[in-house]
Design a protein around this motif. Structure first.
Motif, PDB file in Angstrom:
ATOM      1  N   HIS A   1       1.468  11.770   8.480  1.00  0.00           N
ATOM      2  CA  HIS A   1       2.567  12.730   8.293  1.00  0.00           C
ATOM      3  C   HIS A   1       2.653  13.291   6.877  1.00  0.00           C
ATOM      4  O   HIS A   1       3.514  14.117   6.602  1.00  0.00           O
ATOM      5  CB  HIS A   1       3.903  12.083   8.686  1.00  0.00           C
ATOM      6  N   ASP A   2       1.798  12.812   5.976  1.00  0.00           N
ATOM      7  CA  ASP A   2       1.783  13.346   4.611  1.00  0.00           C
ATOM      8  C   ASP A   2       0.716  14.432   4.542  1.00  0.00           C
ATOM      9  O   ASP A   2      -0.464  14.148   4.354  1.00  0.00           O
ATOM     10  CB  ASP A   2       1.466  12.213   3.612  1.00  0.00           C
ATOM     11  N   ASP A   3       1.137  15.690   4.702  1.00  0.00           N
ATOM     12  CA  ASP A   3       0.128  16.758   4.728  1.00  0.00           C
ATOM     13  C   ASP A   3       0.013  17.467   3.380  1.00  0.00           C
ATOM     14  O   ASP A   3      -0.346  18.623   3.284  1.00  0.00           O
ATOM     15  CB  ASP A   3       0.389  17.750   5.878  1.00  0.00           C
ATOM     16  N   SER A   4       0.330  16.711   2.290  1.00  0.00           N
ATOM     17  CA  SER A   4       0.260  17.303   0.955  1.00  0.00           C
ATOM     18  C   SER A   4      -1.179  17.445   0.466  1.00  0.00           C
ATOM     19  O   SER A   4      -1.435  18.105  -0.536  1.00  0.00           O
ATOM     20  CB  SER A   4       1.064  16.452  -0.045  1.00  0.00           C
ATOM     21  N   SER A   5      -2.130  16.796   1.156  1.00  0.00           N
ATOM     22  CA  SER A   5      -3.516  16.876   0.703  1.00  0.00           C
ATOM     23  C   SER A   5      -4.459  16.798   1.896  1.00  0.00           C
ATOM     24  O   SER A   5      -4.070  16.352   2.976  1.00  0.00           O
ATOM     25  CB  SER A   5      -3.759  15.712  -0.275  1.00  0.00           C
ATOM     26  N   ASP A   6      -5.728  17.188   1.677  1.00  0.00           N
ATOM     27  CA  ASP A   6      -6.724  17.105   2.742  1.00  0.00           C
ATOM     28  C   ASP A   6      -7.238  15.686   2.896  1.00  0.00           C
ATOM     29  O   ASP A   6      -7.902  15.354   3.869  1.00  0.00           O
ATOM     30  CB  ASP A   6      -7.912  18.038   2.436  1.00  0.00           C
ATOM     31  N   THR A   7      -6.975  14.858   1.885  1.00  0.00           N
ATOM     32  CA  THR A   7      -7.353  13.444   1.990  1.00  0.00           C
ATOM     33  C   THR A   7      -6.152  12.678   2.504  1.00  0.00           C
ATOM     34  O   THR A   7      -5.052  12.792   1.972  1.00  0.00           O
ATOM     35  CB  THR A   7      -7.769  12.899   0.605  1.00  0.00           C
ATOM     36  N   LEU A   8      -6.410  11.903   3.526  1.00  0.00           N
ATOM     37  CA  LEU A   8      -5.323  11.186   4.183  1.00  0.00           C
ATOM     38  C   LEU A   8      -5.443   9.696   3.824  1.00  0.00           C
ATOM     39  O   LEU A   8      -6.557   9.163   3.784  1.00  0.00           O
ATOM     40  CB  LEU A   8      -5.576  11.434   5.651  1.00  0.00           C
ATOM     41  N   VAL A   9      -4.334   9.062   3.509  1.00  0.00           N
ATOM     42  CA  VAL A   9      -4.386   7.661   3.075  1.00  0.00           C
ATOM     43  C   VAL A   9      -3.526   6.786   3.977  1.00  0.00           C
ATOM     44  O   VAL A   9      -2.332   7.047   4.151  1.00  0.00           O
ATOM     45  CB  VAL A   9      -3.866   7.509   1.622  1.00  0.00           C
ATOM     46  N   ASP A  10      -4.128   5.750   4.563  1.00  0.00           N
ATOM     47  CA  ASP A  10      -3.345   4.700   5.229  1.00  0.00           C
ATOM     48  C   ASP A  10      -3.220   3.564   4.224  1.00  0.00           C
ATOM     49  O   ASP A  10      -4.224   3.048   3.723  1.00  0.00           O
ATOM     50  CB  ASP A  10      -4.058   4.226   6.506  1.00  0.00           C
ATOM     51  N   LEU A  11      -1.975   3.185   3.906  1.00  0.00           N
ATOM     52  CA  LEU A  11      -1.713   2.192   2.851  1.00  0.00           C
ATOM     53  C   LEU A  11      -1.466   0.815   3.475  1.00  0.00           C
ATOM     54  O   LEU A  11      -0.617   0.675   4.356  1.00  0.00           O
ATOM     55  CB  LEU A  11      -0.456   2.625   2.083  1.00  0.00           C
ATOM     56  N   LEU A  12      -2.213  -0.189   3.000  1.00  0.00           N
ATOM     57  CA  LEU A  12      -2.000  -1.580   3.463  1.00  0.00           C
ATOM     58  C   LEU A  12      -1.420  -2.408   2.327  1.00  0.00           C
ATOM     59  O   LEU A  12      -1.889  -2.336   1.189  1.00  0.00           O
ATOM     60  CB  LEU A  12      -3.342  -2.188   3.918  1.00  0.00           C
ATOM     61  N   TYR A  13      -0.394  -3.199   2.644  1.00  0.00           N
ATOM     62  CA  TYR A  13       0.180  -4.144   1.668  1.00  0.00           C
ATOM     63  C   TYR A  13       0.199  -5.521   2.309  1.00  0.00           C
ATOM     64  O   TYR A  13       0.712  -5.688   3.418  1.00  0.00           O
ATOM     65  CB  TYR A  13       1.602  -3.696   1.304  1.00  0.00           C
ATOM     66  N   ASP A  14      -0.373  -6.510   1.614  1.00  0.00           N
ATOM     67  CA  ASP A  14      -0.434  -7.861   2.200  1.00  0.00           C
ATOM     68  C   ASP A  14       0.521  -8.834   1.515  1.00  0.00           C
ATOM     69  O   ASP A  14       0.395 -10.050   1.669  1.00  0.00           O
ATOM     70  CB  ASP A  14      -1.874  -8.388   2.176  1.00  0.00           C
ATOM     71  N   GLY A  15       1.450  -8.290   0.749  1.00  0.00           N
ATOM     72  CA  GLY A  15       2.410  -9.151   0.042  1.00  0.00           C
ATOM     73  C   GLY A  15       1.977  -9.416  -1.384  1.00  0.00           C
ATOM     74  O   GLY A  15       2.768  -9.882  -2.209  1.00  0.00           O
ATOM     75  N   ALA A  16       0.707  -9.119  -1.702  1.00  0.00           N
ATOM     76  CA  ALA A  16       0.206  -9.318  -3.059  1.00  0.00           C
ATOM     77  C   ALA A  16      -0.442  -8.040  -3.600  1.00  0.00           C
ATOM     78  O   ALA A  16      -0.166  -7.626  -4.726  1.00  0.00           O
ATOM     79  CB  ALA A  16      -0.810 -10.458  -3.081  1.00  0.00           C
ATOM     80  N   GLU A  17      -1.278  -7.411  -2.782  1.00  0.00           N
ATOM     81  CA  GLU A  17      -2.053  -6.246  -3.233  1.00  0.00           C
ATOM     82  C   GLU A  17      -1.852  -5.059  -2.294  1.00  0.00           C
ATOM     83  O   GLU A  17      -1.566  -5.250  -1.114  1.00  0.00           O
ATOM     84  CB  GLU A  17      -3.558  -6.564  -3.198  1.00  0.00           C
ATOM     85  N   PHE A  18      -2.087  -3.873  -2.863  1.00  0.00           N
ATOM     86  CA  PHE A  18      -2.128  -2.658  -2.042  1.00  0.00           C
ATOM     87  C   PHE A  18      -3.589  -2.247  -1.825  1.00  0.00           C
ATOM     88  O   PHE A  18      -4.407  -2.354  -2.736  1.00  0.00           O
ATOM     89  CB  PHE A  18      -1.402  -1.503  -2.742  1.00  0.00           C
ATOM     90  N   TYR A  19      -3.915  -1.786  -0.636  1.00  0.00           N
ATOM     91  CA  TYR A  19      -5.264  -1.306  -0.325  1.00  0.00           C
ATOM     92  C   TYR A  19      -5.124   0.095   0.252  1.00  0.00           C
ATOM     93  O   TYR A  19      -4.231   0.345   1.070  1.00  0.00           O
ATOM     94  CB  TYR A  19      -5.937  -2.221   0.704  1.00  0.00           C
ATOM     95  N   TYR A  20      -6.026   0.999  -0.178  1.00  0.00           N
ATOM     96  CA  TYR A  20      -5.936   2.398   0.227  1.00  0.00           C
ATOM     97  C   TYR A  20      -7.121   2.728   1.124  1.00  0.00           C
ATOM     98  O   TYR A  20      -8.269   2.590   0.691  1.00  0.00           O
ATOM     99  CB  TYR A  20      -5.958   3.307  -1.008  1.00  0.00           C
TER     100      TYR A  20
END
Ligand SMILES: Nc1ncnc2c1ncn2[C@@H]1O[C@H](COP(=O)(O)OP(=O)(O)O)[C@@H](O)[C@H]1O
Ligand SMILES: Cc1ncc(COP(=O)(O)O)c(N)n1
Length: 269
Positions: free
Chosen positions: A178-197
């Protein structure tokens, strides 16, 4: 040969692109034996939702118990749960059978705007089901409703992911469709310690019916097979990317994705 199993607890989409139908097709493509507990029947096609018919709670509980007392499962995906009564009953069954690999797709609204979750059921999701989840996979509007945070930037999304982790989800994926601000789309993962893109190219298409269901089903199948959450998210993103890229051009509205595409492309490579 080991047979891995996954159970989807979700609504039926007569149009075949989302819900139970998307989940079973995805499980099958990823070599996982699919089982179902149907929560509601929807009369639906690519143009929209034309009727919602929830099943009696007793019937939903019996479907889940039928799996729990016989076949068992390696992972569970929840999708459209519709009401707080259904959410409570599903959560009780998950606790009763001591199931652990729970992937919660907090389905709220269909692409056409129809409510697939009653407003008062949002609190039940937070109180009962999210604390049981290994992974929760909201899109941006769902993350906003669950956390009360308005998401305009990646920092907002990270804040929402942290809040959802505080609610008890072990891992949070805030999807980026739903973030159409860019042509690159990011699914963000958070495991309680780190963020992964997890990044991919945005595909320009209106045929995105069932993308969230398909992504979460692929993630569930990969967890059922014993993969870790990071690898499962990557495969889920690859699966949905191919499914959107090779769309089937069916129907007159928001068409379904192509559940065959990921496996076909792998066979060709
Ligand atoms: N236009 C698109 N091109 C490529 N990937 C997409 C597109 N739209 C959604 N996706 C992917 O599909 C999945 C579901 O995304 P999203 O649209 O955020 O959720 P939902 O279908 O639940 O609204 C995510 O992995 C997202 O990256
Ligand atoms: C039965 C059912 N479950 C879930 C969705 C959400 O699908 P979408 O990915 O289009 O938001 C849907 N349209 N119908």
């Amino acid at each position: 040969m080991s047979v891995y199993k996954a159970l989807t607890i979700a609504g039926s989409d007569s149009g075949g692109g989302a819900g139970i139908q998307a989940d079973l097709k995805t499980f099958q493509e990823l070599d996982v034996f699919g089982m179902t507990a149907i929560t509601a029947v929807t009369a639906q096609n690519t143009l929209g939702v034309h009727g919602v018919y929830p099943l009696p709670v007793e019937g939903i509980v019996k479907q889940i118990a039928a799996i729990g007392t016989d076949l068992g499962t390696d992972a569970i995906k929840t999708g459209m749960l519709f009401s707080s009564e259904i959410i409570q009953a599903v959560s009780e069954q998950i606790k009763f059978f001591k199931w652990k690999n729970i992937i919660v797709d907090p389905v709220m609204i269909a692409k056409g705007g129809a409510a697939l979750l009653q407003d008062e059921a949002v609190q039940a999701l937070k109180s009962y089901l999210i604390p049981l989840s290994l992974v929760i996979t909201p899109n941006i509007p769902e993350a906003e409703v669950l956390t009360g945070i308005t998401i305009k930037s990646m920092d907002d999304r990270k804040e929402a992911a942290k809040r959802l982790h505080e609610f008890g989800a072990k891992n949070v994926v805030v999807k980026g469709g739903h973030d159409d601000s860019s042509d690159t789309l990011v699914d963000l993962l958070y495991d309680g310690a780190e963020f992964y893109y997890f990044t991919s190219n945005r595909i320009d298409t209106k045929n995105t019916h069932g993308t969230g269901c398909t992504f979460a089903a692929a993630l569930t199948a990969e967890i059922a097979k014993g993969n870790n959450v990071q690898d499962a998210v990557q495969t889920a993103q690859n699966f949905i990317h191919e499914a959107i890229k090779n769309d089937l051009k069916l129907g007159n509205g928001h068409g379904p994705t192509n559940h065959w595409a990921y496996k076909k492309q792998k066979v060709i490579l």
